[in-house]
Enzyme design. Structure first.
Site, PDB file in Angstrom:
ATOM      1  N   PRO A 161     -24.290 -45.161  32.708  1.00 33.17           N
ATOM      2  CA  PRO A 161     -25.705 -45.579  32.629  1.00 33.17           C
ATOM      3  C   PRO A 161     -26.425 -44.953  31.444  1.00 33.17           C
ATOM      4  CG  PRO A 161     -25.143 -44.836  34.845  1.00 33.17           C
ATOM      5  CD  PRO A 161     -24.001 -44.461  33.972  1.00 33.17           C
ATOM      6  N   PRO A 211      -8.035  -2.080   2.545  1.00 33.72           N
ATOM      7  CA  PRO A 211      -8.206  -0.623   2.519  1.00 33.72           C
ATOM      8  C   PRO A 211      -7.384   0.140   3.550  1.00 33.72           C
ATOM      9  CG  PRO A 211     -10.060  -1.656   3.607  1.00 33.72           C
ATOM     10  CD  PRO A 211      -9.203  -2.779   3.101  1.00 33.72           C
ATOM     11  N   ASP A 243       2.647  -0.093  -2.965  1.00 38.36           N
ATOM     12  CA  ASP A 243       1.980   1.095  -3.476  1.00 38.36           C
ATOM     13  C   ASP A 243       1.818   2.155  -2.392  1.00 38.36           C
ATOM     14  OD1 ASP A 243      -0.405  -0.442  -5.769  1.00 38.36           O
ATOM     15  OD2 ASP A 243       1.685   0.148  -6.031  1.00 38.36           O
ATOM     16  N   LYS A 279       2.072   5.526  -6.891  1.00 36.45           N
ATOM     17  CA  LYS A 279       1.693   6.524  -7.893  1.00 36.45           C
ATOM     18  C   LYS A 279       0.715   7.508  -7.273  1.00 36.45           C
ATOM     19  CE  LYS A 279       1.594   2.876 -11.426  1.00 36.45           C
ATOM     20  NZ  LYS A 279       1.323   1.752 -10.541  1.00 36.45           N
ATOM     21  N   GLY A 334      -6.142  -2.331  -1.242  1.00 36.64           N
ATOM     22  CA  GLY A 334      -7.430  -2.879  -1.670  1.00 36.64           C
ATOM     23  C   GLY A 334      -7.287  -4.255  -2.271  1.00 36.64           C
ATOM     24  N   ASP A 335      -7.946  -4.453  -3.416  1.00 40.05           N
ATOM     25  CA  ASP A 335      -7.883  -5.722  -4.139  1.00 40.05           C
ATOM     26  C   ASP A 335      -7.134  -5.498  -5.449  1.00 40.05           C
ATOM     27  OD1 ASP A 335      -9.435  -8.596  -4.475  1.00 40.05           O
ATOM     28  OD2 ASP A 335      -9.120  -7.586  -6.392  1.00 40.05           O
ATOM     29  N   ILE A 342      -9.311  -5.037  -8.692  1.00 45.86           N
ATOM     30  CA  ILE A 342     -10.345  -4.004  -8.765  1.00 45.86           C
ATOM     31  C   ILE A 342      -9.640  -2.653  -8.824  1.00 45.86           C
ATOM     32  CG2 ILE A 342     -12.330  -2.931  -7.626  1.00 45.86           C
ATOM     33  CD1 ILE A 342     -13.053  -5.596  -6.465  1.00 45.86           C
ATOM     34  N   THR A 373     -11.631  -4.924  -0.996  1.00 45.45           N
ATOM     35  CA  THR A 373     -11.542  -3.704  -1.795  1.00 45.45           C
ATOM     36  C   THR A 373     -12.041  -2.507  -0.995  1.00 45.45           C
ATOM     37  OG1 THR A 373     -12.078  -2.718  -3.931  1.00 45.45           O
ATOM     38  CG2 THR A 373     -13.826  -3.947  -2.840  1.00 45.45           C
ATOM     39  N   ALA A 374     -11.579  -1.321  -1.368  1.00 42.86           N
ATOM     40  CA  ALA A 374     -11.890  -0.111  -0.606  1.00 42.86           C
ATOM     41  C   ALA A 374     -13.390   0.119  -0.476  1.00 42.86           C
ATOM     42  CB  ALA A 374     -11.222   1.094  -1.267  1.00 42.86           C
ATOM     43  N   MET A 430     -10.933   6.958  -6.921  1.00 41.61           N
ATOM     44  CA  MET A 430     -10.064   7.948  -7.570  1.00 41.61           C
ATOM     45  C   MET A 430     -10.869   9.094  -8.186  1.00 41.61           C
ATOM     46  SD  MET A 430      -7.485   5.185  -9.376  1.00 41.61           S
ATOM     47  CE  MET A 430      -8.865   4.194  -9.966  1.00 41.61           C
ATOM     48  N   GLY A 453     -10.341   5.572   4.763  1.00 42.52           N
ATOM     49  CA  GLY A 453     -11.271   4.636   5.385  1.00 42.52           C
ATOM     50  C   GLY A 453     -10.596   3.458   6.057  1.00 42.52           C
TER      51      GLY A 453
END
Length: 469
Positions: A43, A226, A249, A271, A303-304, A307, A332-333, A384, A413
């Protein structure tokens, strides 16, 4: 198995839908998407359902359901809240052997509708047999995150080449091995990225190749974020699961590494300051060499990669050697660690810009653009910078940044080992020196750090409340 799973071809076939409310609209939306011609009886009918019927040349019957409304239909759906009407529709459909679904009433159904993941032409259906539909939807949500939308393009690629591949390979085993290589190799990545012409070329070359083996691999430059593995992108996870070898890394967390394909070869190229497992030039060349061996190479970076990650240097050499590669950005961090510390990098009341700065340059010197960095309206994030922390703080003060400017040093983090150590430009170096602090760290300088106490939501397992005001 309580139900036999099957997919129906409803294109241009009339389907009955009884009901016009929200539930009926959802059912009508899926039927219309499959190409069905809708006959809707109710309806009152929602505006969206009316539009669906009009768009697909369907039929609206604005009244209560009557016997005979099912005539000429190949499928029926009852989406009303009237039990007697639902029972009537179910009985009539069963009498004339038409599949019928009564929403939320499995006992009246001859078929049930599953939770669907649509990557057309690839379709995935998930069902709990009507016993736990919410659980089926939760499973679908998990799978949605693992199966990219671009899989539809991959299925289309396979469809276009299916006959030619079948003609090229006589037995099923050869065809299976060929498709396994193609659907996990460069052609697949190109197709999912929308580069269909290049994907077709690779397929054409591989079919012409007598032994159907891939002659060149590719490289995936992937940002691992991160630390928290749940911050990985879906594309990063997919490539991590299909790589043959991974170069990783020191900053890639154990949790992220756990998601790499289990049988992939792993090569550590991390590193530390003045301590390199492998020189950057050697890493660059290794990527080239492995790809030329036909391997799918994952270059996984914390991270990225673009960057402060030297990703640009690595893909420059790949481009020179014409090796296929793709870049997957990561969180990124600065963004990830600040968010987990409850520190907005910009805020209308505290900072109108943010600047990412490396704590040391290629020759291990410290950044000298201090007049620009001393601007009190911006947030500074130093990567760093642990070793040069005291010199950085002294230089900022010397160039006009207030000694009372808040500073947060964030250690590890986004992980369960995260610590946030608070101070200001005058005191943070001494506070950090009094504690055992290990990389990876970064520190945030600016008035936004004042928000940490009120906005912190993630403390990890070893949060250090030490602060100086």
């Amino acid at each position: 198995m309580d139900y036999f799973p099957v997919f129906l071809d409803l294109k241009k076939r009339r389907c009955l839908l009884v009901g016009g409310g929200e539930v009926a609209t959802r059912k009508g939306r899926m039927l219309a998407k499959s190409g069905a011609v809708l006959r809707v009886v109710a309806p009152e009918i929602s505006n969206e359902l009316r539009e669906l019927v009009a768009q697909h040349n369907g039929e609206l019957i604005l009244r209560e359901y009557q016997q005979g409304d099912m005539e000429g239909c190949v499928l029926a759906v009852a989406a009303t809240d009237i039990e007697t009407l639902n029972q009537q529709i179910s009985d009539e459909a069963k009498q004339i052997n038409i599949p019928v679904n009564v929403v939320d009433t499995p006992a009246l159904c001859t078929y049930i509708t599953p939770a669907i993941i649509d990557r057309s032409p690839l379709m995935i259906a998930i069902s709990s047999g009507g016993e736990a539909p919410v659980l089926a939807r939760l499973v679908r949500a998990k799978l949605e995150t693992l199966i990219p939308m671009s899989y539809g393009k991959l299925a289309q690629l396979a469809s276009r080449w299916r006959d030619r591949v079948k003609a090229r390979f006589n037995d099923g085993d050869s065809r299976r091995k060929f498709w396994e290589k193609i659907l996990q190799g460069p052609a697949a990545e190109l197709a999912m990225n929308g580069q269909l012409d290049q994907a077709d070329k690779i397929l054409s070359d591989e079919i012409a190749n007598e032994d159907a083996s891939l002659t060149q691999g590719e490289v995936y430059l992937v940002g691992g974020g991160p630390g928290d593995p749940e911050l990985l992108t879906l594309k990063a996870l997919r490539l991590m699961q299909q790589a043959d070898v991974v170069l990783y890394d020191r900053l890639v967390s154990d949790g992220v590494m756990d998601l790499v394909r289990r049988d992939a070869e792993r090569i550590y190229v991390g590193k530390r300051r003045s301590e390199h497992a492998m020189q950057q030039e050697n890493i660059n060349q290794l990527l080239v060499d492995l790809a030329k061996e036909g391997k799918r190479v994952l270059r996984l970076k914390g991270g990225d990669p673009f960057i402060f990650g030297r990703g640009g240097e690595e893909i420059e050499l790949l481009a020179q050697h014409q090796i296929p590669f793709q870049v997957v950005p990561g969180i990124t961090a600065a963004s990830g660690c600040a968010a987990y510390a409850g520190i907005p990098l910009t805020h209308r009341d505290y900072a109108q810009s943010v600047r990412f700065v490396t704590g040391h340059l290629k020759d291990d010197s410290i950044n000298k653009q201090w007049p620009e960095l001393a601007n009190p309206t911006q947030t500074l994030v130093f990567y760093m910078g642990l070793v040069g922390l005291r010199d950085i703080c002294a230089s900022l003060i010397a160039h006009g940044r207030a000694a009372t400017t808040p500073v947060a040093l964030i250690e590890r983090g986004t992980t369960q080992q995260q610590r946030v150590i608070l101070g200001d430009l005058a005191t943070i170096a001494d506070i950090v020196a009094s504690q055992e602090v290990h990389a990876p760290t970064l520190f945030v300088v600016g008035d936004v750090v004042r928000l940490h106490e009120n906005l912190k939501w993630f403390t990890g397992s070893s949060e250090n409340p030490l602060s100086a005001r």
